[in-house]
Design a protein around this motif. Structure first.
Motif, PDB file in Angstrom:
ATOM      1  N   ALA A   8     -19.642  24.466  49.419  1.00  0.00           N
ATOM      2  CA  ALA A   8     -18.271  24.466  49.937  1.00  0.00           C
ATOM      3  C   ALA A   8     -17.539  23.195  49.517  1.00  0.00           C
ATOM      4  N   ASP A   9     -16.253  23.346  49.268  1.00  0.00           N
ATOM      5  CA  ASP A   9     -15.398  22.192  48.962  1.00  0.00           C
ATOM      6  C   ASP A   9     -14.713  21.656  50.213  1.00  0.00           C
ATOM      7  N   VAL A  10     -14.482  22.536  51.187  1.00  0.00           N
ATOM      8  CA  VAL A  10     -13.769  22.172  52.411  1.00  0.00           C
ATOM      9  C   VAL A  10     -14.497  22.791  53.605  1.00  0.00           C
ATOM     10  N   THR A  11     -14.651  22.019  54.670  1.00  0.00           N
ATOM     11  CA  THR A  11     -15.214  22.513  55.924  1.00  0.00           C
ATOM     12  C   THR A  11     -14.142  22.458  56.998  1.00  0.00           C
ATOM     13  N   VAL A  12     -13.925  23.580  57.684  1.00  0.00           N
ATOM     14  CA  VAL A  12     -12.983  23.628  58.806  1.00  0.00           C
ATOM     15  C   VAL A  12     -13.796  23.765  60.085  1.00  0.00           C
ATOM     16  N   LEU A  13     -13.601  22.846  61.015  1.00  0.00           N
ATOM     17  CA  LEU A  13     -14.308  22.881  62.295  1.00  0.00           C
ATOM     18  C   LEU A  13     -13.404  23.515  63.359  1.00  0.00           C
ATOM     19  N   PRO A  14     -13.991  24.106  64.408  1.00  0.00           N
ATOM     20  CA  PRO A  14     -13.174  24.749  65.447  1.00  0.00           C
ATOM     21  C   PRO A  14     -12.336  23.748  66.248  1.00  0.00           C
ATOM     22  N   GLU A  15     -11.335  24.287  66.907  1.00  0.00           N
ATOM     23  CA  GLU A  15     -10.406  23.489  67.711  1.00  0.00           C
ATOM     24  C   GLU A  15     -11.155  22.621  68.720  1.00  0.00           C
ATOM     25  N   MET A  16     -10.718  21.355  68.822  1.00  0.00           N
ATOM     26  CA  MET A  16     -11.290  20.393  69.757  1.00  0.00           C
ATOM     27  C   MET A  16     -12.799  20.231  69.586  1.00  0.00           C
ATOM     28  N   TRP A  17     -13.260  20.288  68.354  1.00  0.00           N
ATOM     29  CA  TRP A  17     -14.679  20.142  68.048  1.00  0.00           C
ATOM     30  C   TRP A  17     -15.250  18.845  68.610  1.00  0.00           C
ATOM     31  N   ARG A  63     -17.735  11.434  52.568  1.00  0.00           N
ATOM     32  CA  ARG A  63     -18.073  10.645  51.376  1.00  0.00           C
ATOM     33  C   ARG A  63     -19.502  10.916  50.919  1.00  0.00           C
ATOM     34  N   ALA A  64     -20.405  10.968  51.863  1.00  0.00           N
ATOM     35  CA  ALA A  64     -21.821  11.108  51.515  1.00  0.00           C
ATOM     36  C   ALA A  64     -22.124  12.461  50.879  1.00  0.00           C
ATOM     37  N   HIS A  65     -21.403  13.497  51.278  1.00  0.00           N
ATOM     38  CA  HIS A  65     -21.732  14.851  50.823  1.00  0.00           C
ATOM     39  C   HIS A  65     -20.665  15.465  49.924  1.00  0.00           C
ATOM     40  N   GLY A  66     -19.599  14.712  49.663  1.00  0.00           N
ATOM     41  CA  GLY A  66     -18.588  15.188  48.726  1.00  0.00           C
ATOM     42  C   GLY A  66     -17.868  16.443  49.180  1.00  0.00           C
ATOM     43  N   VAL A  67     -17.587  16.539  50.480  1.00  0.00           N
ATOM     44  CA  VAL A  67     -16.914  17.718  51.025  1.00  0.00           C
ATOM     45  C   VAL A  67     -15.757  17.271  51.913  1.00  0.00           C
ATOM     46  N   ALA A  68     -14.611  17.944  51.774  1.00  0.00           N
ATOM     47  CA  ALA A  68     -13.476  17.664  52.646  1.00  0.00           C
ATOM     48  C   ALA A  68     -13.723  18.287  54.014  1.00  0.00           C
ATOM     49  N   ILE A  69     -13.141  17.683  55.054  1.00  0.00           N
ATOM     50  CA  ILE A  69     -13.365  18.143  56.424  1.00  0.00           C
ATOM     51  C   ILE A  69     -12.033  18.210  57.161  1.00  0.00           C
ATOM     52  N   ALA A  70     -11.751  19.359  57.781  1.00  0.00           N
ATOM     53  CA  ALA A  70     -10.659  19.470  58.742  1.00  0.00           C
ATOM     54  C   ALA A  70     -11.278  19.266  60.113  1.00  0.00           C
ATOM     55  N   ALA A  71     -11.028  18.111  60.711  1.00  0.00           N
ATOM     56  CA  ALA A  71     -11.772  17.641  61.885  1.00  0.00           C
ATOM     57  C   ALA A  71     -10.878  17.609  63.119  1.00  0.00           C
ATOM     58  N   PRO A  72     -11.007  18.577  64.020  1.00  0.00           N
ATOM     59  CA  PRO A  72     -10.203  18.576  65.248  1.00  0.00           C
ATOM     60  C   PRO A  72     -10.741  17.559  66.267  1.00  0.00           C
ATOM     61  N   LEU A  98      -0.660   7.406  77.338  1.00  0.00           N
ATOM     62  CA  LEU A  98       0.229   8.543  77.149  1.00  0.00           C
ATOM     63  C   LEU A  98      -0.607   9.819  77.089  1.00  0.00           C
ATOM     64  N   PRO A  99       0.023  10.996  77.279  1.00  0.00           N
ATOM     65  CA  PRO A  99      -0.742  12.244  77.129  1.00  0.00           C
ATOM     66  C   PRO A  99      -1.353  12.327  75.743  1.00  0.00           C
ATOM     67  N   PRO A 100      -2.606  12.763  75.629  1.00  0.00           N
ATOM     68  CA  PRO A 100      -3.234  12.882  74.307  1.00  0.00           C
ATOM     69  C   PRO A 100      -2.697  14.086  73.550  1.00  0.00           C
ATOM     70  N   ARG A 101      -3.045  14.170  72.279  1.00  0.00           N
ATOM     71  CA  ARG A 101      -2.640  15.288  71.443  1.00  0.00           C
ATOM     72  C   ARG A 101      -3.863  16.115  71.050  1.00  0.00           C
ATOM     73  N   ASN A 102      -3.639  17.397  70.899  1.00  0.00           N
ATOM     74  CA  ASN A 102      -4.636  18.321  70.353  1.00  0.00           C
ATOM     75  C   ASN A 102      -4.452  18.305  68.840  1.00  0.00           C
ATOM     76  N   THR A 103      -5.331  17.620  68.122  1.00  0.00           N
ATOM     77  CA  THR A 103      -5.066  17.212  66.746  1.00  0.00           C
ATOM     78  C   THR A 103      -6.174  17.659  65.801  1.00  0.00           C
ATOM     79  N   VAL A 104      -5.809  17.856  64.536  1.00  0.00           N
ATOM     80  CA  VAL A 104      -6.794  18.022  63.474  1.00  0.00           C
ATOM     81  C   VAL A 104      -6.505  16.979  62.405  1.00  0.00           C
ATOM     82  N   ALA A 105      -7.549  16.313  61.940  1.00  0.00           N
ATOM     83  CA  ALA A 105      -7.440  15.321  60.874  1.00  0.00           C
ATOM     84  C   ALA A 105      -7.994  15.926  59.581  1.00  0.00           C
ATOM     85  N   LEU A 106      -7.265  15.773  58.498  1.00  0.00           N
ATOM     86  CA  LEU A 106      -7.759  16.224  57.195  1.00  0.00           C
ATOM     87  C   LEU A 106      -8.326  15.033  56.445  1.00  0.00           C
ATOM     88  N   ILE A 107      -9.622  15.106  56.159  1.00  0.00           N
ATOM     89  CA  ILE A 107     -10.343  14.047  55.450  1.00  0.00           C
ATOM     90  C   ILE A 107     -10.768  14.594  54.099  1.00  0.00           C
TER      91      ILE A 107
END
Length: 239
Positions: A8-17, A63-72, A98-107
């Protein structure tokens, strides 16, 4: 790690992982949902900054595995003047969280943080009755827009956007991603997925000429949700 090993080139993790699959929110104060202050501060304690250990760890994995991650994750929101001064810890610095955000980071596969996207369409369902837990999301701060970034995939830049779970119910989410030039939408989610939702996601993809990849948790621990409709992660191309 398994995704990278499978090619895989990209890994998408579930919401609020970052909080795990326990309704994806801290449960310690579910019995006290009538106390907004208690729940508010509970969520704030669980939140992490975008530069915190959770994101740093996933950057190292990318970095270690050469895969992009969508990290909630549950994102700590820091007042701008406090962030500029480097005071990121509310308890140590004395500022009211402040109130937190439900966020996904693209790495990306090099470990760089390309963007963070905070859920725009916050789901306020479940505020009463036996499904009170879902209302916890109503205490998060809404996002303001859909960022797009170029992701290096095998030497080619692919324009990536994100939305999260309930965003898919709103056609403008996919439309705004497409208007900004996105080719692929990465969508973390955490909810039961009836098969009819597949048609909805395919329609969003075809209408806006984007691909959409949705990742969901494999099962549910909350007894009030329909467990046999969990899982069902899905991907649709632009056709």
């Amino acid at each position: 790690v398994h995704a990278a090993a499978a090619g895989a080139d990209v890994t998408v993790l579930p919401e609020m992982w970052g909080l795990g699959n326990d309704r994806n929110w801290p449960r310690e104060h579910y019995e006290d949902l009538d106390s907004a202050a208690v729940l508010y501060h509970s969520l704030a304690r669980w939140a992490q900054p975008r530069t915190g250990p959770y994101i740093r760890r996933l950057q190292a994995v990318a970095r270690a595995h050469g895969v992009a991650i969508a990290a909630p994750f549950l994102e700590q929101v820091v007042p701008p003047e406090t962030e500029d001064a480097g005071h990121l810890d509310a308890e140590q610095s004395g500022w009211d969280p402040l109130p937190p955000r439900n966020t996904v980071a693209l790495i990306d596969r090099h470990g760089a943080l390309l963007y963070t996207y905070a859920k725009v369409h916050v789901a306020f369902t479940g505020a009463t009755g036996s499904d009170k837990g879902a209302s916890v999301e109503g205490f998060t701060m809404q996002g303001r827009g859909f960022p797009v970034a170029n992701l290096d995939v095998r030497g080619r830049n692919v324009s990536i956007c994100s939305f999260i779970c309930f965003d898919r119910e709103h056609p403008e989410a996919a439309a705004m991603c497409a208007a900004k030039g996105a080719e692929l939408v990465l969508m973390p989610t955490a909810c039961p997925i009836p098969y009819a939702y597949f048609d909805k996601i395919s329609t969003r993809a075809a209408t806006n000429l984007v691909g959409i990849a949705m990742a969901n948790f494999a099962n549910a621990t909350a007894p009030t949700w329909t467990s046999d409709q969990w899982g069902r992660s899905y991907a649709a191309d632009h056709t």
